[in-house]
Design a protein around this motif. Sequence first.
Motif, PDB file in Angstrom:
ATOM      1  N   ILE A 198       0.834  -1.203   0.000  1.00 62.14           N
ATOM      2  CA  ILE A 198       0.000   0.000   0.000  1.00 62.14           C
ATOM      3  C   ILE A 198       0.871   1.256   0.000  1.00 62.14           C
ATOM      4  O   ILE A 198       0.632   2.207  -0.751  1.00 62.14           O
ATOM      5  CB  ILE A 198      -0.977  -0.017   1.187  1.00 62.14           C
ATOM      6  N   ILE A 199       1.912   1.244   0.823  1.00 65.99           N
ATOM      7  CA  ILE A 199       2.832   2.395   0.875  1.00 65.99           C
ATOM      8  C   ILE A 199       3.528   2.564  -0.482  1.00 65.99           C
ATOM      9  O   ILE A 199       3.654   3.680  -0.993  1.00 65.99           O
ATOM     10  CB  ILE A 199       3.846   2.226   2.029  1.00 65.99           C
ATOM     11  N   LEU A 200       3.955   1.456  -1.069  1.00 63.66           N
ATOM     12  CA  LEU A 200       4.607   1.505  -2.378  1.00 63.66           C
ATOM     13  C   LEU A 200       3.643   2.039  -3.443  1.00 63.66           C
ATOM     14  O   LEU A 200       4.041   2.856  -4.295  1.00 63.66           O
ATOM     15  CB  LEU A 200       5.117   0.112  -2.759  1.00 63.66           C
ATOM     16  N   LEU A 201       2.392   1.645  -3.397  1.00 67.74           N
ATOM     17  CA  LEU A 201       1.391   2.126  -4.349  1.00 67.74           C
ATOM     18  C   LEU A 201       1.175   3.635  -4.192  1.00 67.74           C
ATOM     19  O   LEU A 201       1.095   4.365  -5.181  1.00 67.74           O
ATOM     20  CB  LEU A 201       0.072   1.362  -4.147  1.00 67.74           C
ATOM     21  N   ILE A 202       1.108   4.125  -2.963  1.00 66.20           N
ATOM     22  CA  ILE A 202       0.925   5.560  -2.713  1.00 66.20           C
ATOM     23  C   ILE A 202       2.124   6.344  -3.225  1.00 66.20           C
ATOM     24  O   ILE A 202       1.979   7.387  -3.870  1.00 66.20           O
ATOM     25  CB  ILE A 202       0.679   5.814  -1.207  1.00 66.20           C
ATOM     26  N   VAL A 203       3.335   5.847  -2.973  1.00 69.41           N
ATOM     27  CA  VAL A 203       4.539   6.530  -3.449  1.00 69.41           C
ATOM     28  C   VAL A 203       4.581   6.520  -4.979  1.00 69.41           C
ATOM     29  O   VAL A 203       4.914   7.536  -5.613  1.00 69.41           O
ATOM     30  CB  VAL A 203       5.803   5.875  -2.845  1.00 69.41           C
ATOM     31  N   ALA A 204       4.215   5.386  -5.585  1.00 69.59           N
ATOM     32  CA  ALA A 204       4.210   5.296  -7.042  1.00 69.59           C
ATOM     33  C   ALA A 204       3.196   6.268  -7.639  1.00 69.59           C
ATOM     34  O   ALA A 204       3.481   6.940  -8.640  1.00 69.59           O
ATOM     35  CB  ALA A 204       3.909   3.861  -7.478  1.00 69.59           C
ATOM     36  N   MET A 205       2.044   6.393  -7.019  1.00 68.25           N
ATOM     37  CA  MET A 205       1.024   7.329  -7.510  1.00 68.25           C
ATOM     38  C   MET A 205       1.511   8.772  -7.403  1.00 68.25           C
ATOM     39  O   MET A 205       1.176   9.608  -8.243  1.00 68.25           O
ATOM     40  CB  MET A 205      -0.289   7.141  -6.739  1.00 68.25           C
ATOM     41  N   ALA A 206       2.282   9.067  -6.371  1.00 70.69           N
ATOM     42  CA  ALA A 206       2.813  10.417  -6.199  1.00 70.69           C
ATOM     43  C   ALA A 206       3.752  10.778  -7.349  1.00 70.69           C
ATOM     44  O   ALA A 206       3.845  11.940  -7.736  1.00 70.69           O
ATOM     45  CB  ALA A 206       3.534  10.537  -4.858  1.00 70.69           C
ATOM     46  N   PHE A 207       4.448   9.793  -7.923  1.00 70.90           N
ATOM     47  CA  PHE A 207       5.342  10.054  -9.048  1.00 70.90           C
ATOM     48  C   PHE A 207       4.623   9.947 -10.396  1.00 70.90           C
ATOM     49  O   PHE A 207       4.926  10.676 -11.324  1.00 70.90           O
ATOM     50  CB  PHE A 207       6.534   9.072  -9.020  1.00 70.90           C
ATOM     51  N   VAL A 208       3.672   9.055 -10.506  1.00 65.09           N
ATOM     52  CA  VAL A 208       2.991   8.811 -11.780  1.00 65.09           C
ATOM     53  C   VAL A 208       1.978   9.916 -12.089  1.00 65.09           C
ATOM     54  O   VAL A 208       1.824  10.318 -13.241  1.00 65.09           O
ATOM     55  CB  VAL A 208       2.319   7.423 -11.767  1.00 65.09           C
ATOM     56  N   PRO A 231       1.860  13.289 -11.668  1.00 68.33           N
ATOM     57  CA  PRO A 231       2.327  14.464 -12.428  1.00 68.33           C
ATOM     58  C   PRO A 231       2.647  14.121 -13.886  1.00 68.33           C
ATOM     59  O   PRO A 231       2.351  14.915 -14.782  1.00 68.33           O
ATOM     60  CB  PRO A 231       3.584  14.905 -11.674  1.00 68.33           C
ATOM     61  N   TRP A 232       3.242  12.966 -14.124  1.00 67.96           N
ATOM     62  CA  TRP A 232       3.524  12.563 -15.495  1.00 67.96           C
ATOM     63  C   TRP A 232       2.223  12.405 -16.288  1.00 67.96           C
ATOM     64  O   TRP A 232       2.128  12.792 -17.446  1.00 67.96           O
ATOM     65  CB  TRP A 232       4.311  11.268 -15.537  1.00 67.96           C
ATOM     66  N   TYR A 233       1.218  11.816 -15.636  1.00 69.54           N
ATOM     67  CA  TYR A 233      -0.081  11.643 -16.299  1.00 69.54           C
ATOM     68  C   TYR A 233      -0.705  13.006 -16.618  1.00 69.54           C
ATOM     69  O   TYR A 233      -1.268  13.195 -17.697  1.00 69.54           O
ATOM     70  CB  TYR A 233      -1.028  10.814 -15.428  1.00 69.54           C
ATOM     71  N   ASN A 234      -0.622  13.941 -15.675  1.00 65.82           N
ATOM     72  CA  ASN A 234      -1.185  15.277 -15.910  1.00 65.82           C
ATOM     73  C   ASN A 234      -0.501  15.955 -17.100  1.00 65.82           C
ATOM     74  O   ASN A 234      -1.163  16.571 -17.931  1.00 65.82           O
ATOM     75  CB  ASN A 234      -1.056  16.149 -14.657  1.00 65.82           C
ATOM     76  N   VAL A 235       0.820  15.839 -17.186  1.00 63.57           N
ATOM     77  CA  VAL A 235       1.553  16.424 -18.310  1.00 63.57           C
ATOM     78  C   VAL A 235       1.128  15.761 -19.605  1.00 63.57           C
ATOM     79  O   VAL A 235       0.842  16.431 -20.606  1.00 63.57           O
ATOM     80  CB  VAL A 235       3.079  16.295 -18.090  1.00 63.57           C
ATOM     81  N   TRP A 236       1.049  14.457 -19.616  1.00 63.08           N
ATOM     82  CA  TRP A 236       0.642  13.722 -20.815  1.00 63.08           C
ATOM     83  C   TRP A 236      -0.782  14.096 -21.213  1.00 63.08           C
ATOM     84  O   TRP A 236      -1.076  14.318 -22.390  1.00 63.08           O
ATOM     85  CB  TRP A 236       0.757  12.216 -20.560  1.00 63.08           C
ATOM     86  N   SER A 237      -1.671  14.188 -20.233  1.00 63.44           N
ATOM     87  CA  SER A 237      -3.065  14.532 -20.493  1.00 63.44           C
ATOM     88  C   SER A 237      -3.182  15.927 -21.102  1.00 63.44           C
ATOM     89  O   SER A 237      -3.910  16.132 -22.077  1.00 63.44           O
ATOM     90  CB  SER A 237      -3.861  14.443 -19.195  1.00 63.44           C
TER      91      SER A 237
END
Length: 142
Positions: free
Chosen positions: A24-34, A36-42
């Motif tokens: 769960i912690i790893l998923l939250i950290v991954a979402m924190a990095f993914v 912004p990249w998704y927002n830029v791509w979007s």
Amino acid sequence: MNNPNNINFSPRIAKGLAWGVAGIILLIVAMAFVRPWYNVWSQEMEGKAEFAKAEQNRKIKIEEAKANLEAEKLNAQAEIERAKGAAEAIRIENGSLTPTYIQYLWVRQQSNLSGKTVIYIPTEANLPILESTRALINNEQE
């Protein structure tokens, strides 16, 4: 020693619980990095879509302008042909214009008056009075 207040965890359950929390912690950290990249791509995809729409609108305006230009050229050609026809008619009529024919042309031109009432008053020669308001205008000017 079965004490209800004392919960026994087996090492296997503790290990699974630790892996679950770590996941769960790893998923939250991954979402924190993914994220912004998704927002830029979007936003990049939205920009490309808006650019494509603007390009299409520009092409439509160009085609409309070309169609208007073509229509104006055809209108100008029609006006030239009409003027040629009028010039030819004047040339033909030049030697044969009579007062009766001029009155006929005047009456024919009156058919273009749409939505207006025209009253013809017969005279001795049964011809319409062409300048019936001249006397009124002359009287007002004096």
